[in-house]
Scaffold this active site. Sequence first.
Site, PDB file in Angstrom:
ATOM      1  N   LYS A 127       0.860  -1.188   0.000  1.00  0.00           N
ATOM      2  CA  LYS A 127       0.000   0.000   0.000  1.00  0.00           C
ATOM      3  C   LYS A 127       0.892   1.232   0.000  1.00  0.00           C
ATOM      4  CE  LYS A 127      -4.433   0.996   0.172  1.00  0.00           C
ATOM      5  NZ  LYS A 127      -5.597   0.178  -0.256  1.00  0.00           N
ATOM      6  N   ASP A 167      -7.023   4.413  -4.455  1.00  0.00           N
ATOM      7  CA  ASP A 167      -7.672   4.271  -3.147  1.00  0.00           C
ATOM      8  C   ASP A 167      -8.286   5.653  -2.888  1.00  0.00           C
ATOM      9  OD1 ASP A 167      -7.765   2.244  -0.714  1.00  0.00           O
ATOM     10  OD2 ASP A 167      -7.443   4.193   0.189  1.00  0.00           O
TER      11      ASP A 167
HETATM   12  P1  NDP Z   1     -12.965   7.978  -2.825  1.00  0.00           P
HETATM   13  O1  NDP Z   1     -11.868   8.947  -2.657  1.00  0.00           O
HETATM   14  O2  NDP Z   1     -13.558   7.771  -4.175  1.00  0.00           O
HETATM   15  O3  NDP Z   1     -14.182   8.330  -1.843  1.00  0.00           O
HETATM   16  C1  NDP Z   1     -13.989   8.383  -0.468  1.00  0.00           C
HETATM   17  C2  NDP Z   1     -15.295   8.751   0.187  1.00  0.00           C
HETATM   18  O4  NDP Z   1     -15.178   8.578   1.590  1.00  0.00           O
HETATM   19  C3  NDP Z   1     -15.662  10.201  -0.043  1.00  0.00           C
HETATM   20  O5  NDP Z   1     -17.051  10.349  -0.054  1.00  0.00           O
HETATM   21  C4  NDP Z   1     -15.043  10.871   1.170  1.00  0.00           C
HETATM   22  O6  NDP Z   1     -15.622  12.117   1.504  1.00  0.00           O
HETATM   23  C5  NDP Z   1     -15.304   9.855   2.241  1.00  0.00           C
HETATM   24  N1  NDP Z   1     -14.278   9.992   3.285  1.00  0.00           N
HETATM   25  C6  NDP Z   1     -12.938   9.866   3.132  1.00  0.00           C
HETATM   26  N2  NDP Z   1     -12.304  10.107   4.284  1.00  0.00           N
HETATM   27  C7  NDP Z   1     -13.272  10.375   5.180  1.00  0.00           C
HETATM   28  C8  NDP Z   1     -13.238  10.696   6.552  1.00  0.00           C
HETATM   29  N3  NDP Z   1     -12.079  10.800   7.226  1.00  0.00           N
HETATM   30  N4  NDP Z   1     -14.440  10.888   7.172  1.00  0.00           N
HETATM   31  C9  NDP Z   1     -15.604  10.791   6.469  1.00  0.00           C
HETATM   32  N5  NDP Z   1     -15.684  10.495   5.160  1.00  0.00           N
HETATM   33  C10 NDP Z   1     -14.535  10.297   4.532  1.00  0.00           C
HETATM   34  O7  NDP Z   1     -12.420   6.607  -2.238  1.00  0.00           O
HETATM   35  P2  NDP Z   1     -12.942   5.123  -2.462  1.00  0.00           P
HETATM   36  O8  NDP Z   1     -14.421   5.114  -2.635  1.00  0.00           O
HETATM   37  O9  NDP Z   1     -12.086   4.505  -3.492  1.00  0.00           O
HETATM   38  O10 NDP Z   1     -12.541   4.453  -1.077  1.00  0.00           O
HETATM   39  C11 NDP Z   1     -13.452   4.366   0.027  1.00  0.00           C
HETATM   40  C12 NDP Z   1     -13.001   3.267   0.960  1.00  0.00           C
HETATM   41  O11 NDP Z   1     -12.983   2.018   0.250  1.00  0.00           O
HETATM   42  C13 NDP Z   1     -11.585   3.416   1.540  1.00  0.00           C
HETATM   43  O12 NDP Z   1     -11.555   2.860   2.841  1.00  0.00           O
HETATM   44  C14 NDP Z   1     -10.738   2.557   0.619  1.00  0.00           C
HETATM   45  O13 NDP Z   1      -9.556   2.122   1.248  1.00  0.00           O
HETATM   46  C15 NDP Z   1     -11.707   1.408   0.362  1.00  0.00           C
HETATM   47  N6  NDP Z   1     -11.462   0.605  -0.818  1.00  0.00           N
HETATM   48  C16 NDP Z   1     -11.352   1.170  -2.057  1.00  0.00           C
HETATM   49  C17 NDP Z   1     -11.128   0.356  -3.167  1.00  0.00           C
HETATM   50  C18 NDP Z   1     -11.064   0.915  -4.543  1.00  0.00           C
HETATM   51  O14 NDP Z   1     -10.916   0.114  -5.475  1.00  0.00           O
HETATM   52  N7  NDP Z   1     -11.200   2.203  -4.752  1.00  0.00           N
HETATM   53  C19 NDP Z   1     -10.968  -1.084  -3.030  1.00  0.00           C
HETATM   54  C20 NDP Z   1     -11.195  -1.587  -1.695  1.00  0.00           C
HETATM   55  C21 NDP Z   1     -11.405  -0.747  -0.640  1.00  0.00           C
HETATM   56  P3  NDP Z   1     -14.838  13.488   1.164  1.00  0.00           P
HETATM   57  O15 NDP Z   1     -14.961  13.665  -0.307  1.00  0.00           O
HETATM   58  O16 NDP Z   1     -15.540  14.525   1.958  1.00  0.00           O
HETATM   59  O17 NDP Z   1     -13.421  13.294   1.617  1.00  0.00           O
HETATM   60  O1  2IT Z   2      -8.016  -1.435  -0.734  1.00  0.00           O
HETATM   61  C1  2IT Z   2      -7.950  -1.922  -1.884  1.00  0.00           C
HETATM   62  O2  2IT Z   2      -8.092  -3.121  -2.078  1.00  0.00           O
HETATM   63  C2  2IT Z   2      -7.711  -1.013  -3.010  1.00  0.00           C
HETATM   64  N1  2IT Z   2      -7.616   0.190  -2.810  1.00  0.00           N
HETATM   65  C3  2IT Z   2      -7.546  -1.566  -4.398  1.00  0.00           C
HETATM   66  C4  2IT Z   2      -6.120  -1.982  -4.655  1.00  0.00           C
HETATM   67  C5  2IT Z   2      -5.806  -2.410  -6.057  1.00  0.00           C
HETATM   68  O3  2IT Z   2      -4.624  -2.723  -6.267  1.00  0.00           O
HETATM   69  O4  2IT Z   2      -6.668  -2.442  -6.942  1.00  0.00           O
END
Ligand code: NDP
Ligand code: 2IT
Length: 446
Positions: A127, A167
């Site tokens: 990561k 992420d």
């Molecule tokens: P994005 O940046 O697309 O969206 C993040 C969302 O979460 C936004 O709405 C953001 O709001 C909110 N957020 C972030 N930090 C905070 C906080 N401290 N308090 C409240 N809300 C918060 O990210 P993703 O959707 O890609 O990721 C969301 C989660 O999913 C993370 O935990 C990530 O690690 C996990 N994840 C993502 C994957 C991927 O493929 N993208 C895969 C697996 C897991 P704001 O805009 O106000 O910051």
């Molecule tokens: O938390 C996760 O699994 C991710 N942000 C996706 C990682 C990836 O390599 O696609």
Amino acid sequence: MSSAFVDSLLSPIVARNPAEPEFIQAVREVLESLEPVVQKRKEIAKLKIIERLVEPERQLIFRVPWVDDKGEIRVNRGFRVQFNSALGPYKGGLRLHPSVNLGIIKFLGFEQVFKNALTTTPIGGGKGGSDFDPKGKSDAEVMKFCQSFMSELFRHIGSETDVPAGDIGVGGREIGYLYGQHKRLTNSFTGVLTGKGLHYGGSLARTEATGYGLVYFTTRMLEDQKTDWKGKRVVISGSGNVAIYATEKIQELDGKVVALSDSNGYILDEEGIDLAAVKRIKEEERGRIKEYLSVRPRAVYTEGCSGIWTIPCDVALPCATQNELDGKSAAILVKNHCIAVAEGANMPCTPEAVTCFQSAGVSFGPAKAANAGGVATSALEMSQNSMRLSWTFDEVDAKLHGIMDSIYTQCRDASEAYGLAGNLVAGANIAGFLRVADAMIAQGVV
Ligand code: NDP
Ligand code: 2IT
């Protein structure tokens, strides 16, 4: 839950990694599942598999200097933690958020090792990220940051070595800038990042994959309760990549998503979320969820994000960030008769929340299983890059669905095999651990 087994393994880890509470939290949760495994498989203790697993293979911290639009020099801190390569090249996302520090990246990297193992694709875990805050930055500033970040990172990654992805704060735009700089520095066009644009090596369905995968996994949890998504009232936190595509799939399956949030507050729309409006606000305009009210004046906006869990629902999917759902919120969900909770974000539920759900009999899907669809599809992107071929959306989606089904089955079977039937947290930890441990044992002390 504390035990002599957990305490004896954990105390040197705590001493060696001070001020990293999220990392310790993630390690503790895994250790709590492993006692029956270590009792059954004596070589695990003898070969110090756990002691080796909790120590990242390599940790990089670097300066990221860049110049903002006003000509001011800014300095951020960049991280890449290459956690474990027993199963393949390091694989895992890059997070850009002001809260990023080494402990956060280590917790995410540690979780990623087990998650990636569960996908059964040949990838290790890692990561990275930075404390850079993309909010309020111009396109040019984001590009300059990404170029500076890659100017150091490129030395340490490669399509057979370490393959980063997105992420929080890293989507298609950032991956494009990072990819361009990597190509320029190495003079090579290679599958070194996933989540790429479709016109330069990306995979169809990668954008949708984490959200869709989360829903496929939760479908299995609902099936175990002899039910499905039809008419289910769903609350989802966040409004980013994971939240948006979870909403899309649930709506396709006739569920009703009534709430979404961002870090400022949450919206409740009793008519069901208008996803086209959310996509426009969040994906195109990079706006705030509050702006949803201009499209749906009857929706209600509330400042602050934790209140979202007071909304009565059948299914809750935390899809924003770590520790966003605590024991108090969990108790409210239980009182409101929520039947299933699955983690779209990484470690969004505190240990108290998880215990609350499990002791109340609420079906609980842990992150390293439930949100593995994103990285699984990243591995499918790597396969397509190696073959120089592209699969159709339906082909990738079908493979993703198959992988999520297999992850569910692995978790269920492992929990049953170790006398913990129904505990998907233990099942995910045990099944993921065994895959990595067996590869580490085969590869010797390295
Ligand atoms: P994005 O940046 O697309 O969206 C993040 C969302 O979460 C936004 O709405 C953001 O709001 C909110 N957020 C972030 N930090 C905070 C906080 N401290 N308090 C409240 N809300 C918060 O990210 P993703 O959707 O890609 O990721 C969301 C989660 O999913 C993370 O935990 C990530 O690690 C996990 N994840 C993502 C994957 C991927 O493929 N993208 C895969 C697996 C897991 P704001 O805009 O106000 O910051
Ligand atoms: O938390 C996760 O699994 C991710 N942000 C996706 C990682 C990836 O390599 O696609």
